[in-house]
Design a protein around this motif. Structure first.
Motif, PDB file in Angstrom:
ATOM      1  N   PHE A 131     -48.796  76.751   5.579  1.00 20.59           N
ATOM      2  CA  PHE A 131     -47.402  77.065   5.920  1.00 20.59           C
ATOM      3  C   PHE A 131     -47.391  78.048   7.076  1.00 20.59           C
ATOM      4  O   PHE A 131     -48.347  78.812   7.270  1.00 20.59           O
ATOM      5  N   ALA A 135     -41.822  81.574   6.404  1.00 18.60           N
ATOM      6  CA  ALA A 135     -41.222  81.761   5.089  1.00 18.60           C
ATOM      7  C   ALA A 135     -40.232  82.904   5.166  1.00 18.60           C
ATOM      8  O   ALA A 135     -40.438  83.843   5.942  1.00 18.60           O
ATOM      9  N   GLY A 136     -39.167  82.797   4.386  1.00 17.53           N
ATOM     10  CA  GLY A 136     -38.172  83.865   4.346  1.00 17.53           C
ATOM     11  C   GLY A 136     -37.559  84.137   5.707  1.00 17.53           C
ATOM     12  O   GLY A 136     -37.202  85.263   6.020  1.00 17.53           O
ATOM     13  N   LEU A 183     -51.131  79.593   7.698  1.00 21.42           N
ATOM     14  CA  LEU A 183     -51.481  80.441   6.558  1.00 21.42           C
ATOM     15  C   LEU A 183     -51.884  79.592   5.358  1.00 21.42           C
ATOM     16  O   LEU A 183     -51.340  78.502   5.137  1.00 21.42           O
ATOM     17  N   TRP A 226     -55.576  83.508  -2.036  1.00 22.85           N
ATOM     18  CA  TRP A 226     -54.528  83.991  -2.931  1.00 22.85           C
ATOM     19  C   TRP A 226     -55.188  84.469  -4.227  1.00 22.85           C
ATOM     20  O   TRP A 226     -56.249  83.975  -4.605  1.00 22.85           O
ATOM     21  N   PRO A 227     -54.548  85.392  -4.914  1.00 22.69           N
ATOM     22  CA  PRO A 227     -55.190  85.942  -6.117  1.00 22.69           C
ATOM     23  C   PRO A 227     -55.220  84.969  -7.294  1.00 22.69           C
ATOM     24  O   PRO A 227     -55.956  85.203  -8.252  1.00 22.69           O
ATOM     25  N   LEU A 265     -45.785  87.434   1.768  1.00 15.67           N
ATOM     26  CA  LEU A 265     -47.034  87.417   2.520  1.00 15.67           C
ATOM     27  C   LEU A 265     -46.753  87.437   4.027  1.00 15.67           C
ATOM     28  O   LEU A 265     -47.371  88.201   4.780  1.00 15.67           O
ATOM     29  N   GLU A 302     -48.577  74.344  -8.509  1.00 14.87           N
ATOM     30  CA  GLU A 302     -47.266  74.502  -7.884  1.00 14.87           C
ATOM     31  C   GLU A 302     -47.359  74.221  -6.380  1.00 14.87           C
ATOM     32  O   GLU A 302     -46.516  73.540  -5.798  1.00 14.87           O
ATOM     33  N   PRO A 315     -49.036  92.024  -4.367  1.00 14.37           N
ATOM     34  CA  PRO A 315     -50.038  92.377  -5.367  1.00 14.37           C
ATOM     35  C   PRO A 315     -51.111  91.310  -5.509  1.00 14.37           C
ATOM     36  O   PRO A 315     -50.828  90.113  -5.405  1.00 14.37           O
ATOM     37  N   ARG A 374     -43.071  84.391  -2.827  1.00 16.32           N
ATOM     38  CA  ARG A 374     -44.392  84.969  -2.570  1.00 16.32           C
ATOM     39  C   ARG A 374     -44.877  84.645  -1.166  1.00 16.32           C
ATOM     40  O   ARG A 374     -45.547  85.460  -0.522  1.00 16.32           O
ATOM     41  N   GLN A 375     -44.538  83.443  -0.678  1.00 14.75           N
ATOM     42  CA  GLN A 375     -44.880  83.130   0.717  1.00 14.75           C
ATOM     43  C   GLN A 375     -44.142  84.078   1.668  1.00 14.75           C
ATOM     44  O   GLN A 375     -44.706  84.565   2.647  1.00 14.75           O
ATOM     45  N   ALA A 376     -42.866  84.333   1.359  1.00 17.07           N
ATOM     46  CA  ALA A 376     -42.077  85.227   2.211  1.00 17.07           C
ATOM     47  C   ALA A 376     -42.668  86.636   2.213  1.00 17.07           C
ATOM     48  O   ALA A 376     -42.733  87.291   3.261  1.00 17.07           O
ATOM     49  N   MET A 432     -39.692  77.374 -10.451  1.00 18.89           N
ATOM     50  CA  MET A 432     -41.067  77.645 -10.075  1.00 18.89           C
ATOM     51  C   MET A 432     -41.249  77.690  -8.566  1.00 18.89           C
ATOM     52  O   MET A 432     -41.925  78.563  -8.034  1.00 18.89           O
ATOM     53  N   SER A 433     -40.629  76.738  -7.861  1.00 22.45           N
ATOM     54  CA  SER A 433     -40.844  76.728  -6.424  1.00 22.45           C
ATOM     55  C   SER A 433     -40.148  77.934  -5.794  1.00 22.45           C
ATOM     56  O   SER A 433     -40.509  78.373  -4.717  1.00 22.45           O
ATOM     57  N   GLY A 434     -39.151  78.463  -6.496  1.00 24.32           N
ATOM     58  CA  GLY A 434     -38.546  79.701  -6.034  1.00 24.32           C
ATOM     59  C   GLY A 434     -39.570  80.816  -6.022  1.00 24.32           C
ATOM     60  O   GLY A 434     -39.604  81.650  -5.119  1.00 24.32           O
ATOM     61  N   ASP A 435     -40.445  80.789  -6.993  1.00 21.94           N
ATOM     62  CA  ASP A 435     -41.508  81.780  -7.075  1.00 21.94           C
ATOM     63  C   ASP A 435     -42.443  81.675  -5.878  1.00 21.94           C
ATOM     64  O   ASP A 435     -42.723  82.658  -5.200  1.00 21.94           O
ATOM     65  N   LEU A 436     -42.893  80.436  -5.580  1.00 24.31           N
ATOM     66  CA  LEU A 436     -43.799  80.231  -4.442  1.00 24.31           C
ATOM     67  C   LEU A 436     -43.109  80.651  -3.146  1.00 24.31           C
ATOM     68  O   LEU A 436     -43.714  81.311  -2.298  1.00 24.31           O
ATOM     69  N   ALA A 437     -41.852  80.273  -3.011  1.00 25.21           N
ATOM     70  CA  ALA A 437     -41.114  80.622  -1.792  1.00 25.21           C
ATOM     71  C   ALA A 437     -41.074  82.136  -1.611  1.00 25.21           C
ATOM     72  O   ALA A 437     -41.323  82.653  -0.513  1.00 25.21           O
ATOM     73  N   ALA A 460     -42.758  76.322   0.720  1.00 24.75           N
ATOM     74  CA  ALA A 460     -42.102  76.023  -0.551  1.00 24.75           C
ATOM     75  C   ALA A 460     -40.783  75.291  -0.317  1.00 24.75           C
ATOM     76  O   ALA A 460     -40.339  74.517  -1.165  1.00 24.75           O
ATOM     77  N   GLU A 461     -40.164  75.548   0.859  1.00 27.58           N
ATOM     78  CA  GLU A 461     -38.921  74.835   1.169  1.00 27.58           C
ATOM     79  C   GLU A 461     -39.263  73.456   1.735  1.00 27.58           C
ATOM     80  O   GLU A 461     -40.358  73.248   2.258  1.00 27.58           O
ATOM     81  N   PRO A 512     -51.789  79.094  -2.035  1.00 25.41           N
ATOM     82  CA  PRO A 512     -52.541  79.301  -3.274  1.00 25.41           C
ATOM     83  C   PRO A 512     -53.035  77.932  -3.737  1.00 25.41           C
ATOM     84  O   PRO A 512     -52.331  76.935  -3.591  1.00 25.41           O
TER      85      PRO A 512
END
Lengths: 148, 272, 300
Positions: B96, B99-100, B108, B146-147, A12, B115, A24, A8-10, A1-6, B67-68, B111
């Motif tokens: 946050f 990211a990435g 920022l 966030w949506p 954004l 989670e 989306p 989506r943050q990336a 799950m946290s992979g999902d948040l990570a 998230a990290e 959501p």
């Protein structure tokens, strides 16, 4: 799950600073407003680190910086200003004040464009857009101002 | 509690001389990332400490909402700054900033999901474990949502505070900005937040731009924000309120007038 | 055949008297100099105006730059495209004679480099210096001449020693000790020949003020709009013309304000570390990638 948040943050962040697509479900107008606000804020931050470059461009500073920075993630204000100044120099549009500031920076630190600048330990001479600066034992002197 | 009290101002090198000249000042905030704990304190901060002024380190780049896991080096830096300043507490944001592998250069929003609550709580706990002092968390202002929000703002914040035992740093200007940009009644949020957990409050200026209210910190504090300060203090007065100004610094008289207005609105003694 | 003694005086005898005279002269000059340069300690720092501080720190020229900085901040002077000064408004209240003189020079369209030579400005600067002399902070010409006189006596003795050593060498007499004693004497001559224009009390006051007003260092990008004209002048006085370049680069460029060593204006040396002191990032912005607040839309 946290992979999902990570992920989506990336997405954004990429949309905001690296020209990525809008993830989306987000409302386009507010995200675009945030993106523009971020560019304005970056312009102000870089102007603080490169006061002469910004002053040399005067009223053109915000537009010049924003056009350059749009879609280009920040490497920090110091490096952002440095990269922009070099690009303007190569294009031949670096104002005299900016040229003098760039020459002073180039002579004080070594910057390869990829890693953070490091202070030069050896005496050096650098030129940029007609300005010549020299550095000895960490002290920088402008030998020749840029032509006006 | 021996936290900050009264009206304070964000200490910045640009206005260090102005801040040093405020006779009644009892607390300031300093951007934690701007302090090198190993070296000597910036000019002026040491003098304020010598006068018994509380200095609260305010982190802006920890990315507690990432998230990290938080970067241990950044947590260690924040802890070292708190120790070097002998700070009563430190503060950071529920947000946050990277990211990435990319830096947003911005706080920022998250959501408002379970989670995200879990991610923030985990990072706050990691940070609290290393800090020598309490941590206060500041909700941010954001232009967009966030949506897939599952919680409203009050529930989202309360869950995080309850799970971590952290204090609240309430930014009144952010409450104003969020209500203005994302809808909702600002006083309704005040009614539902755990006001007794507020360590101190932030107040800052902003401006309208392109149909949005931007929390710029470089413009005067609008009357609407001062009104909201009064609303907050009527419900429960925070022990301390701090004016944040980060650029386009006005003449000293204007800055003093803003501090006085903040004192008048909150009922704290004037510091000028 | 032994060569005769140079000038009829045996070497050891000459050397003894020469060294004695040298020691007496040097010690005398040092003692006199210490007394002359002591000055009157400054007890009330508010009593020193920015222009006085500027004069003590950098003489006539810095006093002019400090004045120009304050007048520029107050909007009283501007610069035309042809680099000549102009007036932009009336003199602020409480203007000093130097303020008035520089403002007047600006109204006549002088260039900044000609300010210090302008007759009115000259007169105001002399007045400024005389006041500082009376307060025991600056040295007048007479006193500086007297101090140079002491150095001159030592120079005279040095010349005698050099001549004697040369004739000794030509006469093939031993001159080792004499030559050896000429070096410290030469050094003493060089050092004592340098006469400062301010007293030690003034130097101490300057150091103290620089420490107290560290927030005016240009590297901190001081918010000059918040501080006001007097602080701008004090910034120039204590930290040089970099203050003018930081406050108003456009004016500084157009008006050809003298450049200081460009140093690390704006914190170029900070690299990635966001260290304190000279390279702090105002407002929590930017070092190594941004964050925090600033231009538009912050939310912290």
């Amino acid at each position: 799950m946290s992979g999902d948040l990570a992920a989506r943050q990336a997405e954004l962040v990429a949309a905001l600073v690296a020209g990525g697509p809008l993830p989306p479900g987000f409302a386009p107008a507010p995200v675009e407003a945030a993106r523009r606000a971020l560019l304005r804020k970056r312009a102000a931050d870089v102007a603080r680190h490169w006061p002469l470059l910004a002053a040399g461009l005067g009223a053109h500073w915000p537009a010049t910086f924003t056009a350059w920075a749009d879609g280009r993630p920040s490497n920090g204000s110091l490096r952002d200003g440095w990269d922009l100044a070099r690009e303007l120099r190569d294009r031949g549009t670096l104002p005299p004040l900016g040229a003098e500031e760039l020459a002073a920076r180039e002579v004080a630190s070594r910057y390869d464009g990829h890693r953070p600048p490091r202070p030069r330990l050896m005496p050096a001479v650098a030129r940029a857009g007609g300005a010549v600066a020299a550095q000895f034992a960490g002290r920088v002197r402008l030998l020749r101002p840029a032509p006006r | 509690m021996s936290g900050p009290s009264g009206v304070g101002i964000g200490w910045r090198p640009e206005i260090a001389g102005f801040v040093a000249g405020l006779p009644g000042l009892r607390f300031v905030e300093v951007v934690a990332e701007a302090v090198a704990p190993a070296g000597p304190l910036p000019d002026g901060l040491a003098e304020l400490r010598g006068r018994g002024v509380d200095v609260v380190p305010h982190g802006v780049r920890l990315s507690l909402g990432g998230a990290e896991p938080v970067d241990p080096a950044r947590v260690a830096h924040l802890a070292a700054v708190a120790a070097a300043l002998d700070a009563p507490l430190v503060s950071e944001h529920i947000a946050f900033v990277r990211a990435g592998g990319l830096e947003a250069g911005h706080l920022l929003p998250l959501p408002r999901s379970r989670e995200a609550v879990a991610a923030v709580v985990a990072n706050v706990r990691r940070t609290q474990a290393e800090l020598p002092v309490p941590l206060a968390l500041e909700p941010i202002a954001a232009l967009f949502d966030w949506p897939d929000d599952e919680l409203d703002e009050a529930d989202f914040l309360t869950e995080i505070l309850d799970a971590t035992g952290a204090l609240l740093l309430l930014d009144v200007a952010n409450v104003h900005a969020n209500a203005r940009n994302r809808g909702g009644e600002p006083t309704a949020l005040l009614d539902r937040l755990p006001l007794e957990r507020i360590a101190y409050a932030h107040v800052a200026g902003g401006a309208e731009h392109g149909g949005f209210y931007h929390d710029t910190h470089t413009d005067p504090v609008p009357a609407a924000v001062l009104d909201l300060v009064r609303e907050l203090c009527q419900r429960r007065r925070p022990p301390a309120l701090l004016l944040e100004r980060d650029g386009h610094y006005p003449p000293a008289a204007e800055l003093r007038a803003e501090l006085d207005a903040l004192a008048a609105a909150s009922g704290h003694p004037a510091v000028t | 055949m032994t060569p005769s003694d140079t000038w009829g005086i045996p070497g050891p005898v000459f050397l003894r008297w020469y060294l004695l005279l040298a020691v007496v002269l040097v010690i005398g000059a040092i003692v006199y100099r210490r007394r002359m340069l002591a000055g009157t300690p400054v007890t009330d720092h508010g009593a020193l105006g920015p222009q006085q501080v500027a004069y003590l720190n950098g003489g006539d020229q810095l006093a002019v730059w400090a004045t120009l900085g304050a007048l520029r901040h107050a909007g009283a002077v501007g610069v035309r495209p042809d680099r000549r000064l102009t007036t932009g408004g009336p003199l602020p209240a409480g203007a000093t004679p130097l303020d008035q003189a520089v403002h007047h020079a600006a109204s006549r369209g002088l260039r900044t480099r000609d300010l210090a030579a302008d007759e009115w400005v000259r007169r105001a600067l002399d007045e400024l210096r005389d006041g500082l002399v009376r307060r025991g902070l600056a040295l007048d010409q007479e006193r500086r001449r007297t101090l140079r006189g002491g150095a001159l006596l030592i120079g005279f003795l040095l010349a005698i020693g050099v001549v004697r050593a040369i004739s000794g060498l030509l006469n093939d007499r031993p001159t080792g000790w004499l030559l050896l004693s000429l070096f410290p004497l030469g050094l003493a001559f060089l050092l004592l020949n340098r006469v400062p224009w301010r007293t030690r009390a003034a130097t101490a006051a300057l150091n103290d003020m620089r420490r107290r007003h560290a927030w005016l260092r240009p590297a901190a990008s001081p918010a000059y709009a918040t501080y006001g004209a007097t602080d701008v002048a004090l910034g120039v006085a204590l930290f040089g013309t970099a203050t003018l370049w930081t406050m108003d680069p456009g004016f500084a460029e157009q008006a050809e304000i003298q450049r200081q060593a460009m140093g690390n204006v704006g914190g170029a040396s900070s690299g990635t570390s966001c260290g304190g002191g000279a390279s702090t990032c105002g407002g929590g912005s930017s070092c190594g990638g941004g964050g925090g607040c600033g231009g538009g839309g912050c939310g912290g």
